[in-house]
Design a protein around this motif. Sequence first.
Motif, PDB file in Angstrom:
ATOM      1  N   ARG A   1      60.241  36.479  46.167  1.00 48.16           N
ATOM      2  CA  ARG A   1      59.647  36.938  44.927  1.00 48.16           C
ATOM      3  C   ARG A   1      60.652  37.797  44.165  1.00 48.16           C
ATOM      4  O   ARG A   1      61.708  38.152  44.691  1.00 48.16           O
ATOM      5  N   TYR A   2      60.297  38.143  42.952  1.00 45.58           N
ATOM      6  CA  TYR A   2      61.199  38.927  42.096  1.00 45.58           C
ATOM      7  C   TYR A   2      61.624  40.246  42.759  1.00 45.58           C
ATOM      8  O   TYR A   2      62.809  40.596  42.709  1.00 45.58           O
ATOM      9  N   PRO A   3      60.708  41.026  43.369  1.00 45.62           N
ATOM     10  CA  PRO A   3      61.140  42.303  43.977  1.00 45.62           C
ATOM     11  C   PRO A   3      62.243  42.133  45.023  1.00 45.62           C
ATOM     12  O   PRO A   3      63.159  42.951  45.111  1.00 45.62           O
ATOM     13  N   GLU A   4      62.151  41.052  45.847  1.00 42.54           N
ATOM     14  CA  GLU A   4      63.195  40.817  46.861  1.00 42.54           C
ATOM     15  C   GLU A   4      64.531  40.455  46.193  1.00 42.54           C
ATOM     16  O   GLU A   4      65.591  40.933  46.607  1.00 42.54           O
ATOM     17  N   ALA A   5      64.446  39.631  45.167  1.00 38.67           N
ATOM     18  CA  ALA A   5      65.662  39.246  44.444  1.00 38.67           C
ATOM     19  C   ALA A   5      66.287  40.469  43.775  1.00 38.67           C
ATOM     20  O   ALA A   5      67.512  40.649  43.791  1.00 38.67           O
ATOM     21  N   ARG A   6      65.437  41.312  43.208  1.00 39.41           N
ATOM     22  CA  ARG A   6      65.933  42.520  42.532  1.00 39.41           C
ATOM     23  C   ARG A   6      66.556  43.489  43.546  1.00 39.41           C
ATOM     24  O   ARG A   6      67.576  44.129  43.263  1.00 39.41           O
ATOM     25  N   LEU A   7      65.965  43.579  44.728  1.00 39.34           N
ATOM     26  CA  LEU A   7      66.515  44.433  45.777  1.00 39.34           C
ATOM     27  C   LEU A   7      67.908  43.961  46.182  1.00 39.34           C
ATOM     28  O   LEU A   7      68.817  44.771  46.405  1.00 39.34           O
ATOM     29  N   TYR A   8      68.082  42.636  46.264  1.00 34.04           N
ATOM     30  CA  TYR A   8      69.396  42.089  46.618  1.00 34.04           C
ATOM     31  C   TYR A   8      70.447  42.498  45.588  1.00 34.04           C
ATOM     32  O   TYR A   8      71.543  42.933  45.945  1.00 34.04           O
ATOM     33  N   VAL A   9      70.086  42.382  44.309  1.00 33.31           N
ATOM     34  CA  VAL A   9      71.023  42.753  43.241  1.00 33.31           C
ATOM     35  C   VAL A   9      71.323  44.252  43.306  1.00 33.31           C
ATOM     36  O   VAL A   9      72.467  44.685  43.094  1.00 33.31           O
ATOM     37  N   THR A  10      70.315  45.066  43.637  1.00 31.54           N
ATOM     38  CA  THR A  10      70.528  46.510  43.800  1.00 31.54           C
ATOM     39  C   THR A  10      71.554  46.779  44.899  1.00 31.54           C
ATOM     40  O   THR A  10      72.439  47.628  44.753  1.00 31.54           O
ATOM     41  N   ARG A  11      71.453  46.023  45.994  1.00 34.29           N
ATOM     42  CA  ARG A  11      72.415  46.180  47.101  1.00 34.29           C
ATOM     43  C   ARG A  11      73.840  45.830  46.630  1.00 34.29           C
ATOM     44  O   ARG A  11      74.814  46.450  47.067  1.00 34.29           O
ATOM     45  N   LEU A  12      73.943  44.836  45.770  1.00 29.96           N
ATOM     46  CA  LEU A  12      75.262  44.459  45.246  1.00 29.96           C
ATOM     47  C   LEU A  12      75.853  45.599  44.410  1.00 29.96           C
ATOM     48  O   LEU A  12      77.044  45.897  44.489  1.00 29.96           O
ATOM     49  N   TYR A  13      74.998  46.221  43.589  1.00 29.81           N
ATOM     50  CA  TYR A  13      75.459  47.360  42.787  1.00 29.81           C
ATOM     51  C   TYR A  13      75.880  48.528  43.676  1.00 29.81           C
ATOM     52  O   TYR A  13      76.861  49.222  43.382  1.00 29.81           O
ATOM     53  N   GLU A  14      75.148  48.728  44.763  1.00 30.22           N
ATOM     54  CA  GLU A  14      75.471  49.821  45.684  1.00 30.22           C
ATOM     55  C   GLU A  14      76.848  49.642  46.321  1.00 30.22           C
ATOM     56  O   GLU A  14      77.506  50.619  46.698  1.00 30.22           O
ATOM     57  N   ARG A  15      77.288  48.401  46.419  1.00 29.56           N
ATOM     58  CA  ARG A  15      78.626  48.122  46.969  1.00 29.56           C
ATOM     59  C   ARG A  15      79.726  48.303  45.924  1.00 29.56           C
ATOM     60  O   ARG A  15      80.902  48.092  46.190  1.00 29.56           O
ATOM     61  N   GLU A  16      79.315  48.675  44.708  1.00 33.00           N
ATOM     62  CA  GLU A  16      80.242  48.917  43.592  1.00 33.00           C
ATOM     63  C   GLU A  16      81.088  47.679  43.260  1.00 33.00           C
ATOM     64  O   GLU A  16      82.285  47.779  42.969  1.00 33.00           O
ATOM     65  N   LEU A  17      80.441  46.516  43.319  1.00 30.20           N
ATOM     66  CA  LEU A  17      81.114  45.284  42.917  1.00 30.20           C
ATOM     67  C   LEU A  17      81.244  45.248  41.402  1.00 30.20           C
ATOM     68  O   LEU A  17      80.455  45.865  40.684  1.00 30.20           O
ATOM     69  N   GLU A  18      82.217  44.500  40.925  1.00 27.80           N
ATOM     70  CA  GLU A  18      82.368  44.347  39.474  1.00 27.80           C
ATOM     71  C   GLU A  18      81.190  43.564  38.919  1.00 27.80           C
ATOM     72  O   GLU A  18      80.605  42.713  39.593  1.00 27.80           O
ATOM     73  N   ARG A  19      80.865  43.859  37.652  1.00 24.81           N
ATOM     74  CA  ARG A  19      79.717  43.198  37.033  1.00 24.81           C
ATOM     75  C   ARG A  19      79.888  41.681  36.980  1.00 24.81           C
ATOM     76  O   ARG A  19      78.930  40.934  37.137  1.00 24.81           O
ATOM     77  N   ALA A  20      81.119  41.250  36.760  1.00 27.29           N
ATOM     78  CA  ALA A  20      81.382  39.802  36.708  1.00 27.29           C
ATOM     79  C   ALA A  20      81.088  39.148  38.054  1.00 27.29           C
ATOM     80  O   ALA A  20      80.586  38.020  38.116  1.00 27.29           O
TER      81      ALA A  20
END
Length: 299
Positions: free
Chosen positions: A53-72
């Motif tokens: 569902r959307y909350p799980e997908a959004r959580l995954y993206v949050t984890r990516l941001y936490e790793r300080e990956l580039e936006r691209a």
Amino acid sequence: MNARLKQAAEEFQSYIRLERNFSPLTVEGYRKDLEEFFSFLESEGIGEGEDIRYPEARLYVTRLYERELERATISRKISSLRSFFKFANTRFGIDDQAFRSLYHPKKEEKLPQFFYEEEMEQLFEANAGSSPKQIRDTALLELLYATGMRVSELTGLAVQDADLELDIVRVMGKGRRERYIPFGHFAADALGRYLDSARPAIMKGNKHDRLFVNMRGTPLTDRGVRHILEEMVKKASLHISIHPHMLRHTFATHLLNNGADMRSVQELLGHASLSSTQVYTHVTKEHLRKTYMNAHPRA
């Protein structure tokens, strides 16, 4: 991950490789993105993976941001998963709503790095020579600068792809799109010299039709090209960290700075859409701004 989702992932990779003609490098990128997402599901204890569902997908993206990956990078991973779930929905009926609802992060304004014309002259002068290696390296540099082709396109060239009578090269680009790129007399002379003397000397009995070869006579790889360019930059005493795409950026920037129109540059670069080429207008505007600031008496 359950059996149906696993099968969907395997068939998706076959689909993009065989039907969409994506390059091995791109297919590997998709595989890694999917593997990383499935590992996330497992680590978070999120179901069987089919009913994301959307909350799980959004959580995954949050984890990516936490790793300080580039936006691209984050945007690419979202695109990978969106493409996969769209495929899984069509072929297996797996719900793809979660990733369709995700927003891509706003792109960072990152201007492409390029060489100034004086730096290119310095590169050519510092690396001129008569040894087979120097002749090969000069031909490689001339062709990359003259055509703006990707390094993967360069390493994929066969000898017969370069026409030295018409001064044109046939390139197989992304998605197996073919294009023809003209080149000038500097590149033609360097390439002719390489084919006449250096390549036969380097081949050492190897039999294949790849245009550019390493010093063992086997086909040159993308990694090999990067190493050659790094050596050339060091020899020219340019304090720049080079990556092969810089020559592609340089090609486009110099054409636009000297009056070429955007559509022609798009076609030469093999961009599917004009938006990919328009980033170079920012580079040329910055170049004009610096010229103005340095030259105008009241700037």
